[in-house]
Design a protein around this motif. Structure first.
Motif, mmCIF file in Angstrom:
data_model
loop_
_atom_site.group_PDB
_atom_site.id
_atom_site.type_symbol
_atom_site.label_atom_id
_atom_site.label_comp_id
_atom_site.label_asym_id
_atom_site.label_seq_id
_atom_site.Cartn_x
_atom_site.Cartn_y
_atom_site.Cartn_z
ATOM 1 N N ASP A 327 65.810 33.317 13.218
ATOM 2 C CA ASP A 327 66.700 34.336 13.786
ATOM 3 C C ASP A 327 67.565 34.983 12.699
ATOM 4 O O ASP A 327 68.785 35.112 12.831
ATOM 5 N N GLN A 328 66.906 35.403 11.639
ATOM 6 C CA GLN A 328 67.603 35.990 10.492
ATOM 7 C C GLN A 328 67.249 37.471 10.361
ATOM 8 O O GLN A 328 66.075 37.826 10.264
ATOM 9 N N VAL A 329 68.275 38.327 10.378
ATOM 10 C CA VAL A 329 68.049 39.759 10.179
ATOM 11 C C VAL A 329 67.641 39.991 8.731
ATOM 12 O O VAL A 329 68.341 39.564 7.804
ATOM 13 N N ILE A 330 66.508 40.649 8.534
ATOM 14 C CA ILE A 330 66.014 40.857 7.170
ATOM 15 C C ILE A 330 66.140 42.313 6.714
ATOM 16 O O ILE A 330 66.071 42.592 5.529
ATOM 17 N N ALA A 331 66.335 43.239 7.660
ATOM 18 C CA ALA A 331 66.495 44.645 7.266
ATOM 19 C C ALA A 331 66.996 45.455 8.451
ATOM 20 O O ALA A 331 66.732 45.126 9.615
ATOM 21 N N THR A 332 67.751 46.518 8.149
ATOM 22 C CA THR A 332 68.171 47.485 9.161
ATOM 23 C C THR A 332 67.948 48.884 8.592
ATOM 24 O O THR A 332 67.874 49.068 7.372
ATOM 25 N N ALA A 333 67.851 49.867 9.466
ATOM 26 C CA ALA A 333 67.647 51.249 9.024
ATOM 27 C C ALA A 333 68.160 52.192 10.098
ATOM 28 O O ALA A 333 68.280 51.829 11.274
ATOM 29 N N THR A 334 68.484 53.418 9.696
ATOM 30 C CA THR A 334 68.904 54.463 10.618
ATOM 31 C C THR A 334 68.109 55.728 10.317
ATOM 32 O O THR A 334 67.450 55.829 9.280
ATOM 33 N N ILE A 335 68.177 56.710 11.220
ATOM 34 C CA ILE A 335 67.553 58.007 10.983
ATOM 35 C C ILE A 335 68.564 59.090 11.318
ATOM 36 O O ILE A 335 69.454 58.888 12.148
ATOM 37 N N PRO A 336 68.465 60.270 10.678
ATOM 38 C CA PRO A 336 69.420 61.347 10.936
ATOM 39 C C PRO A 336 69.243 61.931 12.325
ATOM 40 O O PRO A 336 68.180 61.788 12.954
ATOM 41 N N SER A 337 70.293 62.598 12.816
ATOM 42 C CA SER A 337 70.241 63.251 14.122
ATOM 43 C C SER A 337 69.335 64.470 14.042
ATOM 44 O O SER A 337 69.625 65.417 13.315
ATOM 45 N N THR A 338 68.247 64.436 14.785
ATOM 46 C CA THR A 338 67.306 65.544 14.809
ATOM 47 C C THR A 338 66.399 65.380 16.015
ATOM 48 O O THR A 338 66.387 64.335 16.660
ATOM 49 N N ILE A 339 65.635 66.412 16.363
ATOM 50 C CA ILE A 339 64.733 66.327 17.497
ATOM 51 C C ILE A 339 63.476 65.551 17.102
ATOM 52 O O ILE A 339 62.890 65.800 16.054
ATOM 53 N N HIS A 340 63.080 64.627 17.970
ATOM 54 C CA HIS A 340 61.887 63.824 17.707
ATOM 55 C C HIS A 340 61.023 63.742 18.964
ATOM 56 O O HIS A 340 61.532 63.671 20.081
ATOM 57 N N GLN A 341 59.719 63.728 18.764
ATOM 58 C CA GLN A 341 58.763 63.380 19.815
ATOM 59 C C GLN A 341 58.319 61.931 19.629
ATOM 60 O O GLN A 341 57.880 61.276 20.559
ATOM 61 N N SER A 342 58.479 61.440 18.409
ATOM 62 C CA SER A 342 58.207 60.043 18.091
ATOM 63 C C SER A 342 59.167 59.613 16.991
ATOM 64 O O SER A 342 59.670 60.446 16.236
ATOM 65 N N ILE A 343 59.442 58.332 16.903
ATOM 66 C CA ILE A 343 60.317 57.813 15.849
ATOM 67 C C ILE A 343 59.695 56.560 15.267
ATOM 68 O O ILE A 343 58.970 55.824 15.950
ATOM 69 N N SER A 344 59.970 56.313 14.000
ATOM 70 C CA SER A 344 59.343 55.170 13.333
ATOM 71 C C SER A 344 60.265 54.609 12.274
ATOM 72 O O SER A 344 61.230 55.250 11.849
ATOM 73 N N THR A 345 59.956 53.398 11.854
ATOM 74 C CA THR A 345 60.710 52.721 10.807
ATOM 75 C C THR A 345 59.739 51.985 9.902
ATOM 76 O O THR A 345 58.639 51.599 10.324
ATOM 77 N N THR A 346 60.137 51.798 8.662
ATOM 78 C CA THR A 346 59.283 51.151 7.656
ATOM 79 C C THR A 346 60.034 50.007 6.992
ATOM 80 O O THR A 346 61.212 50.151 6.635
ATOM 81 N N LEU A 347 59.363 48.886 6.847
ATOM 82 C CA LEU A 347 59.913 47.734 6.147
ATOM 83 C C LEU A 347 59.119 47.518 4.870
ATOM 84 O O LEU A 347 57.895 47.380 4.911
ATOM 85 N N LYS A 348 59.822 47.514 3.732
ATOM 86 C CA LYS A 348 59.169 47.262 2.455
ATOM 87 C C LYS A 348 59.504 45.840 2.000
ATOM 88 O O LYS A 348 60.676 45.508 1.805
ATOM 89 N N ALA A 349 58.484 45.026 1.856
ATOM 90 C CA ALA A 349 58.650 43.635 1.434
ATOM 91 C C ALA A 349 57.967 43.480 0.085
ATOM 92 O O ALA A 349 56.730 43.460 0.003
ATOM 93 N N LYS A 350 58.743 43.367 -0.973
ATOM 94 C CA LYS A 350 58.210 43.361 -2.339
ATOM 95 C C LYS A 350 57.160 42.294 -2.539
ATOM 96 O O LYS A 350 56.130 42.526 -3.197
ATOM 97 N N ASN A 351 57.371 41.125 -1.983
ATOM 98 C CA ASN A 351 56.429 40.021 -2.144
ATOM 99 C C ASN A 351 55.687 39.696 -0.851
ATOM 100 O O ASN A 351 55.064 38.643 -0.736
ATOM 101 N N GLY A 352 55.761 40.620 0.121
ATOM 102 C CA GLY A 352 55.145 40.348 1.411
ATOM 103 C C GLY A 352 56.004 39.418 2.246
ATOM 104 O O GLY A 352 56.957 38.800 1.744
ATOM 105 N N LEU A 353 55.699 39.323 3.533
ATOM 106 C CA LEU A 353 56.434 38.412 4.412
ATOM 107 C C LEU A 353 55.687 37.092 4.550
ATOM 108 O O LEU A 353 54.458 37.056 4.521
#
Length: 377
Positions: A327-353
């Motif tokens: 139960d450890q938070v490993i990353a958070t992200a936000t996106i700017p206010s704009t019109i969307h039909q879809s939204i997405s997020t990306t997690l970059k793990a340098k050494n993989g999970l």
């Protein structure tokens, strides 16, 4: 056309001294004045007071405190619009240590803002001064056009659906369909260093994806300009606005109507979710049901029920049980206010999970919109 912001790299330096000045006051606040100037004396008192600067000049600010405070930190943030472009602080104890308070002498903190590129022209600047985190005041200043710049003036504006091969507006109108590109064009006299920017206001909110600006590198009379935009997912129904700024000041606000578009909402509702591996260029590739420890870039995305003016979105990636993490938070992200039909997020793990169980959650403000678990196998 390129974005104006990020076009200069300011550096803020600070020096604190004491010197002869008016008698110390008995007021509770030690603050006396903040003065913009073209230089500083050895005491850090102002030299050659100023209200405006040319784009290539160093900005100097002298902050005067009554008497010789033995403790406290004076800090200054320089802002362009509402964005901090530089900040620095000085400790009054460093200069007043061991010196007895003497009537008739005050303390000066000197700040100077240097930059590699010319500062944008305009009245959009301020300096916020604090003492031990408590505000002493906000002090505006402006950057004037270069000495050889002509006077900038807007001559005309037009909304249309397109331009011909001579860049003249065609299908001039104030009514558009949801999939129409809206073209904002005009004529202006534009002086050296002047910048113009257009923003698109939908349902009372500016769609940040459409904001564009250009900066003039020479004087131009009768200069044509043009901007165009169509939001992600198309224009929503209703009346919207195209707002033109010149050197940070509004010079035109043009209304237009979309009659056949979808209703605009600000509440995020999702219809589907998918995980994707990376396409090798930083974008989502093949849809997957799980990831492997060799995946260094992980994508998660949601389709929305309808075009939405997204605001207050936050993504949270959590390791539910993976390796030693629970139960450890490993990353958070936000996106700017704009019109969307879809939204997405990306997690970059340098050494993989590591292998295990994870989840990715989508929040709007403090409301959990959707949360999905996945595995790394």
């Amino acid at each position: 056309m390129k974005n104006l912001h990020g076009s200069f790299l300011p550096v803020l330096a600070a020096i604190l001294m004491w010197g002869a000045a008016g008698a110390a006051s008995g007021d509770e606040s030690p603050f006396k004045s903040a003065t913009f100037c073209h230089g500083l004396l050895d005491s850090q008192a102002p030299k050659d007071k100023a209200e405006a600067f040319y784009p290539d000049e160093t900005i100097y600010l002298s902050v005067e405190l009554k008497g010789r405070p033995k403790t406290g930190k004076v800090a200054t943030q320089f802002l362009f619009r509402d964005n901090v472009i530089a900040e620095a602080e000085v400790d009054v104890a460093a200069v007043n240590k061991g010196i007895l308070l003497s009537a008739g002498q005050n303390t000066f903190a000197g700040f100077n803002l240097t930059h590699d590129q010319p500062l944008p022209v305009g009245d959009c600047y301020s300096a916020v001064v604090t003492l031990d985190g408590q505000p002493l005041g906000t002090f505006p200043f402006r950057v004037s056009p270069p000495k050889d710049a002509i006077v900038s003036e807007l001559k005309s504006v037009t909304l249309s659906k397109g331009l011909d091969d001579k860049n003249q507006p065609v299908d001039v109108t104030r009514e558009f369909d949801t999939k129409d590109k809206v073209v904002f064009s005009g004529i202006a006299d534009l002086g050296l260093g002047t910048w113009i920017e257009v923003g698109w206001v939908l349902g009372g909110m500016t769609d940040s994806e459409g904001t564009r600006s250009i900066t003039l590198k020479e004087n131009k009379t009768g200069c044509p300009f043009r901007f165009s935009f169509i939001p992600n997912g198309g224009w929503p129904a209703g009346t919207h606005e195209a707002v033109l700024l010149m050197n940070g000041r509004e010079v035109s606000r043009e209304k237009f109507t979309i009659k056949n578009g979808p209703a605009l909402t600000q509440t995020v509702e999702t219809t589907s979710f998918k995980l994707s591996s990376d396409d090798g260029r930083g974008g989502p590739g093949t849809t997957v049901s799980a990831f492997t420890p060799q995946d260094k870039v992980l994508h998660a995305g949601w389709e929305l029920k309808q075009p939405t003016m997204v605001k207050g979105i936050r993504f949270v990636w959590t390791a539910i049980e993976a390796g030693s993490a629970k139960d450890q938070v490993i990353a958070t992200a936000t996106i700017p206010s704009t019109i969307h039909q879809s939204i997405s997020t990306t997690l970059k793990a340098k050494n993989g999970l590591p292998k295990g169980k994870f989840k990715v959650e989508l929040f709007q403000d403090e409301r959990l919109v959707d949360g999905r678990t996945f595995e790394v196998k």
